[in-house]
Design a protein around this motif. Structure first.
Motif, PDB file in Angstrom:
ATOM      1  N   ILE A   1       5.959  -2.206  20.999  1.00  0.00           N
ATOM      2  CA  ILE A   1       5.777  -2.731  19.649  1.00  0.00           C
ATOM      3  C   ILE A   1       4.283  -2.926  19.393  1.00  0.00           C
ATOM      4  O   ILE A   1       3.472  -2.870  20.324  1.00  0.00           O
TER       5      ILE A   1
ATOM      6  N   GLN B   1       5.976  -7.867  14.648  1.00  0.00           N
ATOM      7  CA  GLN B   1       5.578  -6.614  15.282  1.00  0.00           C
ATOM      8  C   GLN B   1       6.423  -5.445  14.770  1.00  0.00           C
ATOM      9  O   GLN B   1       7.591  -5.597  14.411  1.00  0.00           O
TER      10      GLN B   1
ATOM     11  N   LYS C   1       9.897  -8.784  20.091  1.00  0.00           N
ATOM     12  CA  LYS C   1       9.300  -9.118  18.800  1.00  0.00           C
ATOM     13  C   LYS C   1       9.379 -10.610  18.528  1.00  0.00           C
ATOM     14  O   LYS C   1      10.359 -11.279  18.875  1.00  0.00           O
TER      15      LYS C   1
END
Length: 230
Positions: free
Chosen positions: A106, A159, A213
């Motif tokens: 990410i 992200q 994330k």
């Protein structure tokens, strides 16, 4: 004529007009660099991560400089990714990963190594980030929005997935005109002349990670008085 908010109800029209003409040639100097990517917080250190960052040669190179052109503009004239007004700094670039990256790779898009005159750390200096033609995030340079700790301002609120597909980004930055319409009604508290002859510099970086994330929590601080920088 660009309608700058320098009008003071206690001075005459011709004095105001002179101020507008003078400030029209000493606007903000702004520089942005599309810099190499940076790996942060990688959990799987044995796995290499690579990112391709390219720029749209039809719009800008890897270095973008706007000298004296960043003047107040109505938000309604900041029309999105196709804006061409010289009063708006526009940076266009593309991001993609490689097939060998970990599946959970990410990234964030951030401004790093920021050098921002304190007078520009205000809600009137605004930015937007578009991804693949759609608005992804927006904000301003006031500490009440983000105190930019470590000379860093993250542009993505969460992200993004790094895949082999190419994501196209457009970053816009401008000074929001806080008095539009009949300029004769502008009062001294709307004076934006303090923003002129200032400097903003920063690197646009893609910060890569293989973590899970996590939504961004922005650090904030009290607003800055642009006349005293305190």
């Amino acid at each position: 004529m660009k309608k700058l908010n320098m009008f003071n109800k206690n001075i005459g029209f011709f004095t105001s007009l002179l101020i507008v003409i003078l400030l029209g040639v000493i606007g903000v100097t702004l520089a942005a660099i599309i810099a190499p990517f940076e790996i942060i917080g990688v959990q799987t250190t044995a796995a290499p991560i690579d990112v391709n960052i390219t720029y749209d040669s039809g719009s800008n190179g890897s270095s973008v400089v706007s000298s004296g052109a960043l003047l107040p503009i109505s938000d309604s004239n900041v029309t999105g990714i196709n804006v061409t007004d010289s009063r708006v700094l526009k940076v266009k670039f593309r991001v993609s990963g490689v097939s060998g990256n970990p599946e959970n790779t990410i990234y964030d898009v951030a401004l790093r190594n920021l050098v921002v005159d304190c007078q520009l750390k205000t809600e009137d200096v605004k930015w937007r980030l578009y991804k693949n033609g759609s608005l992804l995030s927006s904000g301003n340079l006031s500490p009440t929005f983000d105190s930019m700790e470590g000379d860093r301002l993250v542009l993505t609120e969460i992200q993004q997935d790094l895949t082999t597909s190419t994501d196209e980004y457009v970053f816009l930055l401008w000074i929001s005109d806080n008095c539009v319409g009949d300029v004769s009604l502008c009062t001294d508290n709307l004076d934006q002349s303090i923003y002129f002859n200032r400097t903003f510099k920063g690197d646009i970086k893609v910060e890569v990670s293989s973590k899970t994330k996590k939504a961004l929590v922005r650090p904030t601080a009290s607003a800055i008085d642009p006349t005293t920088c305190s």
